[in-house]
Design an enzyme around this catalytic site. Structure first.
Site, short mmCIF file in Angstrom:
data_model
loop_
_atom_site.label_atom_id
_atom_site.label_comp_id
_atom_site.label_asym_id
_atom_site.label_seq_id
_atom_site.Cartn_x
_atom_site.Cartn_y
_atom_site.Cartn_z
N GLY A 122 0.90 -4.19 92.51
CA GLY A 122 0.03 -3.19 91.93
C GLY A 122 -0.82 -3.79 90.84
N GLU A 123 -1.20 -2.99 89.85
CA GLU A 123 -2.03 -3.37 88.70
C GLU A 123 -3.32 -4.09 89.11
OE1 GLU A 123 0.00 -7.39 86.78
OE2 GLU A 123 1.18 -5.53 86.66
N ALA A 124 -3.82 -3.79 90.31
CA ALA A 124 -5.08 -4.34 90.85
C ALA A 124 -4.99 -5.82 91.20
CB ALA A 124 -6.25 -4.10 89.90
#
Length: 337
Positions: A303-305
């Site tokens: 996650g978290e780009a």
């Protein structure tokens, strides 16, 4: 733009701004005249043309890349659906601010500005097995946060999230809008054990049953079964479309945030590409549903780009070739007939 009601969103989606066909066609012609066999750079050529369409210039650039990571907390976390407690969301936001997360390193390498937007972490959404996750005002506030985070001048927007229990939220959105039960969509997320996975499936099924009367309304689903960070991602996607900014979506959670919008307008995601396909259960099926072909497949699930941020490097390679290669005429090389 201010969305004061859900109908304002629906109205926007009925009249979406488009890209520039002439710029896309000019970029395609340039690709045909570069010193290579036509099509030999494969999807790199398609990416250059896509960027030309949405940046509205034959020679796109990536001088101003913004990575936006939205963070939110979820009432459903209290049901033991994650391997980590909700406090970790705020702790990771602090880690982003301190430069210690994976996304900080990748953003720096990709030449991107990182914007992290925590949204009321001290006030989790409600447990959606017994109540709507958000009311209309809360949903619209989060949507507006996403909209306002997008710079007016931006060559590329990369969208990601942080939120304990949000893979459960993403799986519930997919089940509500694509069909199936918890067993079809619930993955291990942060690494839950078998008991935790069962709790996720049970929670999803309970939510679907509780909210069964609204499953034919995509925005009601997003509001009642979603989360603030997902609503913010949706708002950022809308802002990017309004400003003709191309978008890279991160993994399962970030992509699920766009599903309600895609249900409102078939071409809603024309300005978006999937940065990667994550290892999380359900992401491949969701991408197929949205007709998004991922740029990378690296078994990532952070996650978290992070996955989409890695894909920025791929876009830079595409534009280096598109803008930097010589044409046959410039190089004095005979072209194909």
């Amino acid at each position: 733009m201010q969305f004061n009601t859900l109908d304002d969103i629906r109205s926007f989606c009925r009249d979406l701004p488009g890209g520039d066909d002439e710029c896309a066609e000019a970029a395609a012609r340039r690709q045909q005249n570069l010193t290579k066999p036509p099509g030999s750079l494969g999807r790199l050529e398609d990416l250059a043309i896509w960027l030309a369409r949405w940046q509205r210039r034959e020679l796109p650039r990536l001088d101003r890349v913004t990575i936006a990571v939205f963070a939110g907390n979820h009432g459903i976390a209290e049901r033991g659906v994650s391997a980590y407690p909700s406090e970790v969301t705020a702790q990771m936001v602090a880690n982003f601010a301190g430069g210690g997360a994976a996304i900080n390193q990748i953003a720096r390498l990709a030449g991107a500005e990182l914007r992290v937007e925590p949204i009321e972490l001290g006030r989790p959404t409600r447990d959606f097995t017994i109540a709507p996750a958000m009311d209309t005002a809360d949903f619209l506030m989060a949507l507006d946060t996403g909209w306002r985070t997008v710079p007016e001048a931006c060559d590329l927007l990369v969208l990601g999230e942080m939120g304990i229990a949000n893979t459960t939220v993403a799986a519930t959105l997919c089940a509500a809008l694509m069909g199936g039960r918890g067993a079809r969509w619930a993955g291990r997320g942060t690494g839950v054990d078998d008991a935790g996975l069962l709790r996720k499936r049970v929670a999803i099924d309970a939510a679907l049953k509780f909210h069964r009367s609204l499953l034919d309304d995509p925005l009601a689903v997003a509001m009642s079964l979603g989360g603030r960070e997902l609503a913010a991602i949706a708002g950022a996607v809308l802002a990017a479309r309004a400003r003709c900014i191309p978008v890279l979506l991160d993994g399962f959670v970030a992509t699920s945030a766009t599903l309600p919008l895609a249900r409102l307008a078939p071409d809603m995601l024309a300005h978006c590409r999937a940065g990667h396909v994550s290892a999380e259960l359900g992401h491949r099926e969701l991408l197929r549903e949205l007709q998004l072909v991922p740029l990378l497949d690296l078994d990532m699930r952070l996650g978290e780009a992070s996955g989409a941020a890695v894909a920025v490097l791929l876009l830079r390679a595409a534009l280096a070739c598109h803008g930097g290669m010589a044409t046959f005429a410039e190089a004095g090389i005979s072209g194909a007939n």
